[in-house]
Write a protein that holds these residues in place. Sequence first.
Motif, PDB file in Angstrom:
ATOM      1  N   LEU A 192       0.437 -13.103 -10.249  1.00 30.62           N
ATOM      2  CA  LEU A 192      -0.543 -12.017 -10.158  1.00 30.62           C
ATOM      3  C   LEU A 192      -1.937 -12.528 -10.498  1.00 30.62           C
ATOM      4  O   LEU A 192      -2.929 -12.197  -9.832  1.00 30.62           O
ATOM      5  CB  LEU A 192      -0.175 -10.871 -11.111  1.00 30.62           C
ATOM      6  N   LEU A 211       3.527 -12.795 -13.902  1.00 29.19           N
ATOM      7  CA  LEU A 211       2.173 -12.704 -14.437  1.00 29.19           C
ATOM      8  C   LEU A 211       1.294 -13.813 -13.879  1.00 29.19           C
ATOM      9  O   LEU A 211       0.158 -13.573 -13.463  1.00 29.19           O
ATOM     10  CB  LEU A 211       2.193 -12.760 -15.970  1.00 29.19           C
ATOM     11  N   VAL A 222      -7.126  -9.997 -12.915  1.00 28.28           N
ATOM     12  CA  VAL A 222      -6.346  -9.313 -13.941  1.00 28.28           C
ATOM     13  C   VAL A 222      -7.150  -9.321 -15.238  1.00 28.28           C
ATOM     14  O   VAL A 222      -7.640 -10.368 -15.661  1.00 28.28           O
ATOM     15  CB  VAL A 222      -4.985 -10.005 -14.125  1.00 28.28           C
ATOM     16  N   VAL A 241      -2.469  -5.405 -15.951  1.00 31.38           N
ATOM     17  CA  VAL A 241      -1.013  -5.477 -15.898  1.00 31.38           C
ATOM     18  C   VAL A 241      -0.488  -4.988 -17.247  1.00 31.38           C
ATOM     19  O   VAL A 241      -0.866  -5.505 -18.304  1.00 31.38           O
ATOM     20  CB  VAL A 241      -0.527  -6.919 -15.637  1.00 31.38           C
TER      21      VAL A 241
END
Lengths: 402, 247
Positions: free
Chosen positions: A76, A73, A84, A63
């Motif tokens: 995700l 965030l 991530v 990201v």
Amino acid sequence: MRVLRQVRVVYLKELIDILRDRRALISMIVVPLVVIPLLMFGLGALSFVVMEQARQEQHRVIVIDGEDSPGVLDKLGALQGITVVPDSGDAIDRVLRRDVRAAVRIPDGFEAAVEEERSTGEVTLYTFEGDVKSSLAAQVLREFFRELRDDVVERRLTDRDLAADLLEPFTVETRNVAPPEKVTGSALGGVIPYIIILLCVTGAMYPAMDLTAGEKERGTMETILSSPVSRLALVLGKYLVVVTASVATALLAVGSLGVALVFGFSLLENGAGDGEALLALDPLSLVAVFFLLIPVACLFSAALLALSVFARSFKEAQTYVSPLLLLAILPAIAATLPGVELNSTLLWAPVLNIALVSKEMMIGSYDWGAIGLVFATTSLYAALALAVAVRLFYRESVLFRS
Amino acid sequence: MVEVSGISKSFSDRKRGLFHAVDDVSFRCEEGRIYGLLGGNGAGKTTTLRMLATLLKPTRGRASVDGFDVASAPEAVRARVGFLSGGTALYGRLTAREMVEYFGRLHGLRGADLARRADALFENLEARDFQDRRCDNLSTGMKQKVSIARTLIHDPPVMIFDEPTSGLDVLTARAVLGFIRECRERGKTVIFSTHIMREAEKLCDNVGVIHRGRLVDEGSLAELYERHGESDLEEVFVKLVTREEVA
């Protein structure tokens, strides 16, 4: 009458001869029984397993930015299917190196802009197109942002006391009306005639070469020609053995495909779920297609016999015959292409016409006029090729080429 | 009875153009006689015999076997001929017995009749022990016996042997020659080609010398010796061939 008796004597002898040859047995029995189903379902199962693995894998994603949108965030980070990894400033480069599968850039002040109903600027996905794992990762990300957007829209509508379906005045739904066997038929319709055609050729190839060029090479041609058998009876006896081999090979292939279909799909069914629909293949159309392919076997057998009687040795015969294999397979492949359909010109194209009619029959549509015409033209071509083969057997320059 | 009058065979070939393999050859052989066709490699022996066996069609001239013309009645001729040459191999994947019976069936024999004839032949040729072995697994001598059985299964009145002893060891070659003699004793017409003069001396009633496709001389052994003032067939042969070379 005497010729018929001789044909029978020659046929029985050549059949025994071929059946005692290990190489002939491999091409007639092992290939259709083992190799073809393995190719079809082995490849199918393998790609299925690989896809399934790719789907279950956690794909590494970066990201970029978005430090001022901690809510996004967090969500995700919690997503299934992706992991991530921290950005070290070279995210796009790492996508390119396939170190990570995708990257997503979140514009500055994204959450704040959403809250304040301002334009957020664009969320950008960086993917490696053509890479399956990259597109799977991108799919997860795209799905996430679509849902996020829907949530925001719904919240804004309820805030304004508007109905949730305001932005979706109607829905569109697709329903399949084709019965399961037609679904399978069109999925496999092109492929099955193709496989049968292919095996008609490969099954006929070895015996055709062995019974002509092979016989010259082993020095038995002169022996048989000095017997009182008429040349006509000799060719016909040999020809019928080649046709038998061709049909037997195709029959074995259809049989083993049938078995493989049942087993293969019951295996896939456990994982995929839509196996049941695929299993429903109309056995009657399979039988019909098979009968339609008998004149094709006759055509190939005659052509192969004519080509290989001309050769002095087995090796030479192989060089003549391999182009024919391509010539036979190309129209069969062409017929599997979507959109290639039977018309008045293609009705006359050898092999292609049979493949196209078979394709129609596999989805259960029987155009008897076309079927009859295709059957007749192919039989005609087969008869012509046989006539050429017989003529060649009367030419001493062909039989005693040195 | 075999009668050959003026047969010729020409091939057209990319390298040599029109090539006369056999040129105006005539001879005859009665029942119970052996006619030897002598010649070196490429002299035209095999082509001549192939025409008699109807494998090749003569370009010109006539030949008949037992009154049947080779060009117009090839199947009737083949029914009356037993043909054995270096080019007539056996089907390796058939057993010796199957091989012989296959040819018997092609000659129209069947059932008990065929079995009886095959039995007698294998017995006679002392080939019983290996009659159920595949031809591929037989020795050269055994193969030659099976080939002989194959040519005899229909009891033909005419036998054509093209260099039947080539590649055989002394004992097997002797056995084959003995067998050819036996054919004569049984009243068959025998045509036999060779380039081994001793064989011809031992066997033949009449001899024809063929060179470059032409029959350069023929007659009984005695006639040939007298005509050329020699007492040895090899000398006669060399004389004839070198005379042709000079001319």
